[in-house]
Design an enzyme around this catalytic site. Structure first.
Site, short mmCIF file in Angstrom:
data_model
loop_
_atom_site.label_atom_id
_atom_site.label_comp_id
_atom_site.label_asym_id
_atom_site.label_seq_id
_atom_site.Cartn_x
_atom_site.Cartn_y
_atom_site.Cartn_z
CG ASN A 48 23.88 3.10 -63.90
OD1 ASN A 48 23.67 4.27 -64.19
ND2 ASN A 48 22.96 2.15 -64.04
CG HIS A 141 14.55 0.82 -59.25
ND1 HIS A 141 14.60 -0.56 -59.26
CD2 HIS A 141 15.14 1.21 -60.41
CE1 HIS A 141 15.21 -0.97 -60.36
NE2 HIS A 141 15.55 0.08 -61.07
CD GLU A 185 15.01 4.81 -55.82
OE1 GLU A 185 15.87 5.42 -56.48
OE2 GLU A 185 14.04 4.25 -56.33
CB SER A 189 17.79 5.26 -60.75
OG SER A 189 16.41 5.04 -60.93
CG ASP A 214 17.61 1.23 -53.79
OD1 ASP A 214 18.80 1.47 -54.03
OD2 ASP A 214 16.88 0.57 -54.53
CG HIS A 217 21.68 5.04 -58.84
ND1 HIS A 217 22.25 4.76 -60.06
CD2 HIS A 217 20.50 4.39 -58.82
CE1 HIS A 217 21.43 4.00 -60.78
NE2 HIS A 217 20.36 3.75 -60.04
CE LYS A 245 22.06 0.38 -60.08
NZ LYS A 245 21.79 -0.27 -61.36
#
Ligand SMILES: Cc1ncc(COP(=O)(O)O)c(C=O)c1O
Length: 398
Positions: A48, A141, A185, A189, A214, A217, A245
């Site tokens: 990541n 997640h 998110e 992910s 969130d 990423h 990441k």
């Protein structure tokens, strides 16, 4: 051997039979996208470290400099020994980056989600005398699930990214007394798809719900100057993200209003009862926050590579689900076949991790490809050839 080891052994054999056992394997990095494993060299599509920042000279230099000036550890929780100037500076820089009033550093993304949610949901009891009413995306997640579980609340789950379903749920629970929270998110992910933040924000406003986002990423990779998708619209109540990441380091943050962060300082167990981030990490984060806004060219390259990869995979019959980011899943379905495919990739010099239940829903095992700005078109060709070889070898129907 202890007298419990036989139970561990039997339970582990059960995991192995269901192809769910996980194992640690030694690995050594050699540059941004090359790793060495089992004596061979692999092209890495599993990291990541999306911008290759973890080996950037500026991050290394400031990490070393801050270690030399301030030491290797912070010694205690910030509430015990006080807040260092470096913590304050990095939090201020972060708040400017995220466009929020303030920000708070936490130990890791997992720990942040696991610890912030219970503290946040306590607000409902304080404010309304009733437990929080919590709406969560079904594909959230594990750390977000953990936070909900630790808070002892029942999640009201909506179908993945299905805002119609979320609205029905908000409507159905409209007469509940507790404060409402939507937890989701910005980039998922394991699927690499995005939430519609503007629509989520509109729903949250309409139903008077708190929006928790969130950005693990998306941070560094998406949104204006890599500030995350929340930066495109503003007004998200709480944004969390990680430095582990796209920012090439370790640790996590919460960005939001002053009262929110003040509340967390007083109530968030994972902030109060843990040692503050060490100077080495703060230095790396500080340097990453200087660099990331200047990396539009890298972000454009990364987005173009991901689009090319999706097109090439589709041409070969692979499904990549709803991916629209640097995370591109190659859908296989069966966990055993996904593992076999990952083994063939490795034999062909490519590292692509097989992701299986319970990390993803049953029947949706996949190879999760994570691209980096350090990849190039030639590397994608190698990856595609290796996937073709794996599909042939294991009779995978695409
Ligand atoms: C969506 C999401 N949130 C949080 C985390 C945890 O972040 P960290 O690796 O910094 O603990 C991850 C990491 O995989 C993630 O994918």
């Amino acid at each position: 051997m202890t007298r419990f080891d036989q139970f561990f052994q039997t339970a582990l054999e059960g995991l192995s039979r269901r192809h769910l056992r996980r194992e640690l394997r030694p690995l050594e990095r050699d540059g941004p996208v090359i790793v060495r494993r089992d004596g061979g060299t692999l092209l890495n599509f599993s990291s990541n470290d999306y911008l290759g920042l973890s080996i950037h000279p500026d991050l290394k230099a400031r990490s070393i400099e801050w270690t030399q000036r301030f030491g290797t550890g912070s010694g205690a929780s910030r509430l015990v020994t006080g807040t260092s100037e470096q913590h304050r500076l990095v939090e201020e820089k972060l708040a400017r980056f995220k466009g929020t009033e303030t920000a708070l550093l936490l130990a890791s993304g997992w720990q942040a989600n696991a610890a912030i949610l219970p503290a946040l949901f306590r607000l409902s009891v304080e404010a309304s005398g009733a437990p929080a009413v919590v709406f969560t995306d079904r594909l959230n997640h594990a750390s977000l699930h953990h936070g909900c579980q630790a808070a002892g609340i029942r999640q009201i789950r909506f179908a993945h990214n299905d805002l119609g379903h979320l609205e029905q749920a908000l409507e159905r629970h409209g007469d509940q007394k507790g404060l409402r929270f939507i937890v989701t998110e910005s980039v998922f992910s394991m699927d690499g798809d995005r939430a519609d933040i503007a629509a989520l924000k509109a729903l949250a406003d309409r139903y008077d719900a708190f929006l928790y986002l969130d950005e693990a990423h998306a941070t560094g990779v998406l949104g204006p100057q890599g500030r995350g998708l929340s930066a495109e619209i503003g007004g998200v109540d709480l944004v969390m993200g990680t430095f582990s990441k796209g920012l090439g380091g370790f640790g996590a943050y919460v960005a939001g209003s002053r009262p929110l962060c003040d509340w967390l300082v007083s109530t968030c167990s994972g902030f109060i009862y843990t040692t503050a981030l060490p100077p080495s990490l703060l230095g790396a984060i500080d340097a990453a926050l200087d660099l990331v806004p200047t990396m539009d060219a890298e972000r454009r390259h990364l987005a173009a590579l991901a689009a090319q990869l999706r097109t090439d995979l589709a041409r070969r019959g692979w499904s990549t689900g709803l991916s629209s980011t640097q995370i591109v899943p190659v859908m296989v379905g069966d966990a055993e076949q996904a593992l076999a495919l990952a083994r063939t990739l490795a034999a062909q010099g490519v590292l692509g991790g097989a992701i299986r239940p319970p990390t993803v829903p049953p029947g949706t095992a996949r190879i999760r490809l994570a691209l980096s700005a350090a990849h190039d078109a030639g590397m994608l060709d190698r990856l595609l050839r290796a996937l073709d070889e794996g599909a042939r070898e294991h009779g995978i129907v695409r």
